[in-house]
Design a protein around this motif. Structure first.
Motif, mmCIF file in Angstrom:
data_model
loop_
_atom_site.group_PDB
_atom_site.id
_atom_site.type_symbol
_atom_site.label_atom_id
_atom_site.label_comp_id
_atom_site.label_asym_id
_atom_site.label_seq_id
_atom_site.Cartn_x
_atom_site.Cartn_y
_atom_site.Cartn_z
ATOM 1 N N GLY A 11 7.404 99.097 51.303
ATOM 2 C CA GLY A 11 7.402 99.327 52.863
ATOM 3 C C GLY A 11 7.902 99.195 53.770
ATOM 4 N N GLU A 12 7.723 99.883 54.802
ATOM 5 C CA GLU A 12 8.634 99.718 55.813
ATOM 6 C C GLU A 12 7.940 98.749 56.599
ATOM 7 N N LEU A 13 9.143 97.460 57.512
ATOM 8 C CA LEU A 13 8.898 97.184 57.977
ATOM 9 C C LEU A 13 8.257 96.602 59.124
ATOM 10 N N THR A 14 7.078 97.228 60.041
ATOM 11 C CA THR A 14 6.381 98.366 60.570
ATOM 12 C C THR A 14 5.296 97.857 60.549
ATOM 13 N N GLU A 15 5.048 98.257 58.992
ATOM 14 C CA GLU A 15 3.574 98.379 58.302
ATOM 15 C C GLU A 15 2.937 97.231 58.469
ATOM 16 N N GLU A 16 1.615 96.764 58.770
ATOM 17 C CA GLU A 16 0.888 95.497 59.411
ATOM 18 C C GLU A 16 0.882 94.509 58.299
ATOM 19 N N LYS A 17 0.577 95.129 56.903
ATOM 20 C CA LYS A 17 0.386 94.116 55.861
ATOM 21 C C LYS A 17 1.570 93.765 56.030
ATOM 22 N N ILE A 18 2.848 94.564 55.580
ATOM 23 C CA ILE A 18 4.063 93.351 55.608
ATOM 24 C C ILE A 18 5.030 92.864 56.809
ATOM 25 N N LYS A 19 4.535 93.431 58.310
ATOM 26 C CA LYS A 19 4.813 92.362 59.367
ATOM 27 C C LYS A 19 4.064 91.325 59.558
ATOM 28 N N ILE A 38 19.393 80.770 42.985
ATOM 29 C CA ILE A 38 18.997 82.391 43.294
ATOM 30 C C ILE A 38 18.288 83.469 43.646
ATOM 31 N N LEU A 39 17.705 84.145 44.434
ATOM 32 C CA LEU A 39 17.143 85.239 44.996
ATOM 33 C C LEU A 39 17.153 86.342 43.677
ATOM 34 N N TYR A 40 15.692 86.817 43.035
ATOM 35 C CA TYR A 40 16.305 87.751 42.903
ATOM 36 C C TYR A 40 14.941 89.100 43.593
ATOM 37 N N SER A 41 15.086 90.230 43.742
ATOM 38 C CA SER A 41 13.703 91.150 44.036
ATOM 39 C C SER A 41 14.154 91.979 43.393
ATOM 40 N N GLY A 42 13.216 92.991 43.578
ATOM 41 C CA GLY A 42 13.559 94.657 43.058
ATOM 42 C C GLY A 42 14.423 95.648 44.557
ATOM 43 N N GLY A 43 14.879 95.032 45.187
ATOM 44 C CA GLY A 43 16.361 95.443 46.460
ATOM 45 C C GLY A 43 16.306 95.746 47.128
ATOM 46 N N ARG A 44 14.655 96.848 47.441
ATOM 47 C CA ARG A 44 14.832 97.385 47.936
ATOM 48 C C ARG A 44 13.937 97.355 49.383
ATOM 49 N N ASN A 45 12.793 97.684 50.450
ATOM 50 C CA ASN A 45 12.243 97.408 51.300
ATOM 51 C C ASN A 45 11.456 96.724 51.752
ATOM 52 N N GLY A 46 10.470 96.416 52.410
ATOM 53 C CA GLY A 46 9.099 95.587 52.662
ATOM 54 C C GLY A 46 9.440 94.026 52.569
ATOM 55 N N ILE A 47 8.853 93.638 51.376
ATOM 56 C CA ILE A 47 8.846 91.860 50.915
ATOM 57 C C ILE A 47 9.994 91.466 50.561
ATOM 58 N N MET A 48 10.604 92.503 49.613
ATOM 59 C CA MET A 48 12.226 92.360 49.298
ATOM 60 C C MET A 48 13.818 92.419 50.242
ATOM 61 N N GLU A 49 13.185 93.166 51.113
ATOM 62 C CA GLU A 49 13.795 93.192 52.257
ATOM 63 C C GLU A 49 14.282 91.796 53.502
ATOM 64 N N ILE A 101 7.620 84.736 42.288
ATOM 65 C CA ILE A 101 7.016 84.163 43.703
ATOM 66 C C ILE A 101 5.692 85.680 43.494
ATOM 67 N N SER A 102 4.995 85.334 43.921
ATOM 68 C CA SER A 102 3.881 86.396 44.733
ATOM 69 C C SER A 102 3.656 86.612 46.248
ATOM 70 N N ILE A 103 3.805 87.843 46.737
ATOM 71 C CA ILE A 103 3.440 87.788 48.175
ATOM 72 C C ILE A 103 3.062 88.958 47.944
ATOM 73 N N GLY A 104 1.247 89.358 48.440
ATOM 74 C CA GLY A 104 0.564 90.327 48.768
ATOM 75 C C GLY A 104 0.762 91.299 47.583
ATOM 76 N N GLY A 105 0.827 92.792 47.482
ATOM 77 C CA GLY A 105 1.819 93.646 46.476
ATOM 78 C C GLY A 105 0.227 94.764 46.491
ATOM 79 N N GLU A 106 0.748 95.712 45.747
ATOM 80 C CA GLU A 106 0.290 96.952 45.357
ATOM 81 C C GLU A 106 0.241 96.892 44.012
ATOM 82 N N ILE A 107 0.231 98.101 43.040
ATOM 83 C CA ILE A 107 0.083 97.832 41.609
ATOM 84 C C ILE A 107 1.556 97.777 41.431
ATOM 85 N N GLY A 108 2.551 98.022 41.739
ATOM 86 C CA GLY A 108 4.200 97.585 41.218
ATOM 87 C C GLY A 108 3.977 96.047 40.913
#
Length: 174
Positions: A11-19, A38-49, A101-108
């Motif tokens: 999600g967007e970096l400005t969303e409260e749960k991510i911010k 080496i860091l692997y992630s889903g490569g998109r926004n939010g925690i990954m970014e 390593i898991s940080i927060g997160g929804e269904i994905g």
């Protein structure tokens, strides 16, 4: 050298749960890079970014396992365009790493947690980060496993220092 997958809220970096998690997430990225992992992630926004930015600012290597043919965020060194949807791409991520390593997160994130466990990958939950990271602890058997097969251990940590100590132990045992 550990290959570490970091999962969590998109999600967007400005969303409260991510911010609210940006500082610890950024520091986790720095810690991964500092240790030469080496860091692997889903490569998109939010925690990954955010985690990728932390790793890049400490000269780390970042890999994004991406859905479909989309590009990853600006902090990704290697964009792996899977051509797969979000859920299927998650299994490529899980298969590619030594630990999650898991940080927060929804269904994905929940899908990635279950996929990691089913594939025998250790999981580290960052306590008090919300979402499925905190919810899944209620499902643990013996505070460590997601089912009676005991496929992989699920750990919980409260600080980056605890996280780093556990990852160093895992690296030695690898």
């Amino acid at each position: 050298m550990l290959k570490i997958g970091v999962i969590g809220y998109s999600g967007e970096l400005t969303e409260e749960k991510i911010k609210n998690l940006s500082e610890i997430t950024f520091e986790i990225g720095k810690m991964i890079a500092k240790n030469g992992w080496i860091l692997y992630s889903g490569g998109r926004n939010g925690i990954m970014e955010i985690v990728s930015k932390g790793a890049k600012e400490s000269n780390g290597v970042t890999v994004g396992i991406l859905p479909w043919e989309i590009d990853g965020n600006q902090y990704i060194d290697y964009h792996i365009k899977t051509g797969l949807d979000f859920s299927m791409r998650s299994f490529v991520l899980v298969k590619s790493v030594d630990v999650i390593i898991s940080i927060g997160g929804e269904i994905g994130t929940a899908i990635e947690l279950l996929g990691a466990y089913a594939n025998g990958k250790p999981i580290i939950l960052m306590n008090n980060t919300g979402g499925w990271t905190d919810r899944i602890k209620k499902c643990l058997i013996e505070n460590t496993y997601l089912d009676n097969r005991k496929t992989a251990k699920v750990y919980s940590v409260n600080t980056i220092e605890e996280l780093e100590k556990l990852l160093k132990k895992m690296e030695v045992e690898k």
